[in-house]
Design a protein around this motif. Structure first.
Motif, PDB file in Angstrom:
ATOM      1  N   ALA A   1      20.646 -24.397   3.113  1.00 19.50           N
ATOM      2  CA  ALA A   1      21.294 -23.085   3.614  1.00 19.50           C
ATOM      3  C   ALA A   1      20.730 -21.877   3.023  1.00 19.50           C
ATOM      4  CB  ALA A   1      22.862 -23.158   3.424  1.00 19.50           C
ATOM      5  N   ASP A   2      20.668 -21.761   1.512  1.00 19.60           N
ATOM      6  CA  ASP A   2      20.243 -20.720   0.870  1.00 19.60           C
ATOM      7  C   ASP A   2      18.903 -20.481   1.160  1.00 19.60           C
ATOM      8  OD1 ASP A   2      22.615 -19.886  -0.130  1.00 19.60           O
ATOM      9  OD2 ASP A   2      22.271 -21.108  -1.946  1.00 19.60           O
ATOM     10  N   ILE A   3      17.947 -21.455   1.309  1.00 20.87           N
ATOM     11  CA  ILE A   3      16.631 -21.243   1.662  1.00 20.87           C
ATOM     12  C   ILE A   3      16.377 -20.596   3.093  1.00 20.87           C
ATOM     13  CG2 ILE A   3      14.447 -22.730   2.454  1.00 20.87           C
ATOM     14  CD1 ILE A   3      15.445 -24.521  -0.212  1.00 20.87           C
ATOM     15  N   LYS A   4      17.290 -21.288   4.105  1.00 19.57           N
ATOM     16  CA  LYS A   4      17.123 -20.761   5.342  1.00 19.57           C
ATOM     17  C   LYS A   4      17.564 -19.057   5.464  1.00 19.57           C
ATOM     18  CE  LYS A   4      18.179 -25.017   7.824  1.00 19.57           C
ATOM     19  NZ  LYS A   4      19.173 -25.700   8.638  1.00 19.57           N
ATOM     20  N   ALA A   5      18.625 -18.861   4.706  1.00 21.33           N
ATOM     21  CA  ALA A   5      19.022 -17.427   4.511  1.00 21.33           C
ATOM     22  C   ALA A   5      17.819 -16.562   3.972  1.00 21.33           C
ATOM     23  CB  ALA A   5      20.324 -17.367   3.687  1.00 21.33           C
ATOM     24  N   ALA A   6      17.552 -16.809   2.778  1.00 16.80           N
ATOM     25  CA  ALA A   6      16.458 -16.096   1.991  1.00 16.80           C
ATOM     26  C   ALA A   6      15.128 -16.006   2.631  1.00 16.80           C
ATOM     27  CB  ALA A   6      16.109 -16.686   0.637  1.00 16.80           C
ATOM     28  N   SER A   7      14.767 -16.893   3.762  1.00 19.55           N
ATOM     29  CA  SER A   7      13.451 -16.913   4.263  1.00 19.55           C
ATOM     30  C   SER A   7      13.504 -16.124   5.646  1.00 19.55           C
ATOM     31  CB  SER A   7      12.870 -18.456   4.396  1.00 19.55           C
ATOM     32  OG  SER A   7      13.941 -19.195   5.214  1.00 19.55           O
ATOM     33  N   SER A   8      14.919 -16.043   5.935  1.00 18.10           N
ATOM     34  CA  SER A   8      15.394 -15.247   7.037  1.00 18.10           C
ATOM     35  C   SER A   8      15.763 -13.729   6.634  1.00 18.10           C
ATOM     36  CB  SER A   8      16.529 -15.639   7.906  1.00 18.10           C
ATOM     37  OG  SER A   8      16.169 -16.970   8.215  1.00 18.10           O
ATOM     38  N   GLY A   9      15.382 -13.296   5.384  1.00 20.48           N
ATOM     39  CA  GLY A   9      15.743 -12.031   5.110  1.00 20.48           C
ATOM     40  C   GLY A   9      17.100 -11.495   4.934  1.00 20.48           C
ATOM     41  N   ILE A  10      17.944 -12.686   4.480  1.00 21.70           N
ATOM     42  CA  ILE A  10      19.337 -12.384   4.303  1.00 21.70           C
ATOM     43  C   ILE A  10      19.704 -12.792   2.922  1.00 21.70           C
ATOM     44  CG2 ILE A  10      21.829 -13.260   4.930  1.00 21.70           C
ATOM     45  CD1 ILE A  10      20.532 -14.279   7.890  1.00 21.70           C
ATOM     46  N   ALA A  11      20.099 -11.725   2.303  1.00 24.95           N
ATOM     47  CA  ALA A  11      20.634 -12.024   0.891  1.00 24.95           C
ATOM     48  C   ALA A  11      22.160 -12.351   0.777  1.00 24.95           C
ATOM     49  CB  ALA A  11      20.323 -10.549  -0.009  1.00 24.95           C
ATOM     50  N   LEU A  12      22.395 -13.386   0.453  1.00 27.24           N
ATOM     51  CA  LEU A  12      23.688 -13.813   0.215  1.00 27.24           C
ATOM     52  C   LEU A  12      24.202 -13.759  -1.314  1.00 27.24           C
ATOM     53  CD1 LEU A  12      23.608 -17.369   1.917  1.00 27.24           C
ATOM     54  CD2 LEU A  12      24.444 -15.158   2.835  1.00 27.24           C
ATOM     55  N   ASP A  13      25.495 -13.417  -1.428  1.00 31.33           N
ATOM     56  CA  ASP A  13      26.033 -13.225  -2.667  1.00 31.33           C
ATOM     57  C   ASP A  13      25.108 -12.271  -3.554  1.00 31.33           C
ATOM     58  OD1 ASP A  13      28.176 -15.103  -1.720  1.00 31.33           O
ATOM     59  OD2 ASP A  13      26.754 -16.744  -2.375  1.00 31.33           O
ATOM     60  N   ASP A  14      24.688 -12.819  -4.688  1.00 28.38           N
ATOM     61  CA  ASP A  14      23.641 -11.948  -5.583  1.00 28.38           C
ATOM     62  C   ASP A  14      22.299 -12.394  -5.456  1.00 28.38           C
ATOM     63  OD1 ASP A  14      25.984 -10.607  -6.664  1.00 28.38           O
ATOM     64  OD2 ASP A  14      26.074 -12.123  -8.063  1.00 28.38           O
ATOM     65  N   ASN A  15      22.136 -13.392  -4.485  1.00 25.16           N
ATOM     66  CA  ASN A  15      20.788 -13.570  -4.374  1.00 25.16           C
ATOM     67  C   ASN A  15      19.941 -12.671  -3.615  1.00 25.16           C
ATOM     68  OD1 ASN A  15      21.291 -16.352  -5.116  1.00 25.16           O
ATOM     69  ND2 ASN A  15      21.673 -17.011  -3.190  1.00 25.16           N
ATOM     70  N   ASP A  16      18.519 -12.836  -3.694  1.00 25.20           N
ATOM     71  CA  ASP A  16      17.439 -11.784  -3.110  1.00 25.20           C
ATOM     72  C   ASP A  16      17.061 -12.488  -1.801  1.00 25.20           C
ATOM     73  OD1 ASP A  16      15.842 -13.593  -3.975  1.00 25.20           O
ATOM     74  OD2 ASP A  16      14.433 -12.370  -5.174  1.00 25.20           O
ATOM     75  N   CYS A  17      16.035 -11.884  -1.314  1.00 29.23           N
ATOM     76  CA  CYS A  17      15.525 -12.634   0.067  1.00 29.23           C
ATOM     77  C   CYS A  17      14.005 -12.087   0.301  1.00 29.23           C
ATOM     78  CB  CYS A  17      16.604 -12.349   1.156  1.00 29.23           C
ATOM     79  SG  CYS A  17      16.602 -10.309   1.738  1.00 29.23           S
ATOM     80  N   VAL A  18      13.649 -12.591   1.320  1.00 27.84           N
ATOM     81  CA  VAL A  18      12.422 -12.341   1.552  1.00 27.84           C
ATOM     82  C   VAL A  18      12.150 -10.831   2.467  1.00 27.84           C
ATOM     83  CG1 VAL A  18      10.336 -13.102   3.116  1.00 27.84           C
ATOM     84  CG2 VAL A  18      11.475 -14.773   1.693  1.00 27.84           C
ATOM     85  N   LEU A  19      11.444 -10.052   1.731  1.00 31.43           N
ATOM     86  CA  LEU A  19      11.469  -8.736   2.437  1.00 31.43           C
ATOM     87  C   LEU A  19      10.256  -8.307   3.492  1.00 31.43           C
ATOM     88  CD1 LEU A  19      12.629  -6.449  -0.583  1.00 31.43           C
ATOM     89  CD2 LEU A  19      14.169  -7.420   1.073  1.00 31.43           C
ATOM     90  N   ASN A  20       9.403  -9.169   3.200  1.00 30.73           N
ATOM     91  CA  ASN A  20       7.945  -8.876   3.806  1.00 30.73           C
ATOM     92  C   ASN A  20       7.653 -10.351   4.642  1.00 30.73           C
ATOM     93  OD1 ASN A  20       5.480  -8.333   4.846  1.00 30.73           O
ATOM     94  ND2 ASN A  20       4.434  -7.989   3.038  1.00 30.73           N
ATOM     95  N   PHE A  21       7.732 -10.428   5.551  1.00 29.12           N
ATOM     96  CA  PHE A  21       7.678 -11.659   6.496  1.00 29.12           C
ATOM     97  C   PHE A  21       6.309 -11.885   6.630  1.00 29.12           C
ATOM     98  CE2 PHE A  21      11.904 -10.545   7.956  1.00 29.12           C
ATOM     99  CZ  PHE A  21      12.554 -11.536   7.243  1.00 29.12           C
ATOM    100  N   ASP A  22       5.458 -10.906   6.399  1.00 31.62           N
ATOM    101  CA  ASP A  22       4.069 -11.202   6.630  1.00 31.62           C
ATOM    102  C   ASP A  22       3.469 -12.181   5.621  1.00 31.62           C
ATOM    103  OD1 ASP A  22       3.691  -9.658   8.837  1.00 31.62           O
ATOM    104  OD2 ASP A  22       2.903  -7.975   7.626  1.00 31.62           O
ATOM    105  N   THR A  23       4.280 -12.127   4.503  1.00 32.05           N
ATOM    106  CA  THR A  23       3.753 -13.197   3.243  1.00 32.05           C
ATOM    107  C   THR A  23       4.092 -14.625   3.841  1.00 32.05           C
ATOM    108  OG1 THR A  23       6.091 -13.025   2.243  1.00 32.05           O
ATOM    109  CG2 THR A  23       4.249 -11.407   1.525  1.00 32.05           C
ATOM    110  N   LEU A  24       4.731 -14.891   4.611  1.00 32.16           N
ATOM    111  CA  LEU A  24       4.918 -16.251   4.984  1.00 32.16           C
ATOM    112  C   LEU A  24       4.394 -16.715   6.419  1.00 32.16           C
ATOM    113  CD1 LEU A  24       8.820 -16.400   4.335  1.00 32.16           C
ATOM    114  CD2 LEU A  24       6.844 -17.508   3.106  1.00 32.16           C
TER     115      LEU A  24
END
Length: 230
Positions: free
Chosen positions: A172-195
């Motif tokens: 769930a956290d992988i899906k959120a982070a890779s979709s640009g959603i920062a849950l709780d104190d987690n960061d997320c992917v900001l530049n989707f071009d990297t993926l």
């Protein structure tokens, strides 16, 4: 009807950002006919197969799904880099072949996660993979009743279900982070071009590992298709 052909020619066109109208014109056929080929409604002849293979600079075997690599090569165990360097223990060739494919695919996955510059993505991928290996090891370990359970501090009756619960959270956290959603104190992917990944970027950016991943995808999907068709 070869369903791989329809899927792959569509993938190749879209990866190159060529419109269906332009591709049809370049190939000397109508857009309607190309659309039928891409949807798997009609099957092309051998002349067109060769023509479209030349157009995308890939092999006919690749377009027909006979090999996962665009240039059409078939890998052997000697072609795969041994990422973990563990060559000391002898094993049957097929086991060693699969081990190399899995190891190198994991290396590519970590490289992709690092490229995305997300600590959360790297951390959650690591946890997911570690717990998956942990579960498998305990299953094998438990096969022999003489093996002492004191090797583990977590009781056998709760280990598997607990690991599954955490793996689900990792996913769930992988899906959120890779979709640009920062849950709780987690960061997320900001530049989707990297993926952004295509068959070309895999071979250019991850050259040592791309063959392993492409073959892992093919073997996995062959197994899924075979299982679901039973």
């Amino acid at each position: 009807m070869n369903s791989d052909f329809a899927r792959i020619i569509t993938l190749q066109r879209k990866e190159r950002q060529i419109s269906q109208k332009q591709a049809a014109a370049d190939l000397g056929i109508s857009q309607a006919l190309l659309s039928h080929y891409e949807k798997g409604i009609r099957e092309c002849g051998l002349n067109f197969l060769v023509r479209i293979a030349d157009y995308y600079n890939v092999s006919c075997d690749y377009l027909l799904g006979r090999t996962p690599e665009p240039e059409g090569k078939t890998i052997t165990i000697d072609d795969i880099p041994d990422d973990d360097g563990n060559n000391k223990m002898p094993s049957p060739e097929i086991i060693n072949f699969n081990r190399k494919i899995i190891n190198n695919s994991i290396s590519l996955l970590f490289s992709l996660a690092q490229k995305a510059n997300s600590i959360t993505l790297i951390k959650e991928v690591s946890s997911y993979l570690m717990l998956s290996v942990y579960k498998l090891f305990r299953i094998v370990y438990n096969a022999n009743p003489k093996n002492d359970q004191k090797l583990f501090k977590v009781p056998k009756v709760i280990a598997n279900d607990s690991a599954n619960a955490i793996i689900s959270m990792n996913e769930a956290d992988i899906k959120a982070a890779s979709s640009g959603i920062a849950l709780d104190d987690n960061d997320c992917v900001l530049n989707f071009d990297t993926l952004y990944v295509t068959t070309t970027t895999l071979q250019v950016d991850y050259a040592p590992y791309s063959s392993s991943l492409l073959n892992l995808i093919k073997l996995s999907e062959d197994r899924i298709t075979k299982t679901r068709s039973k």
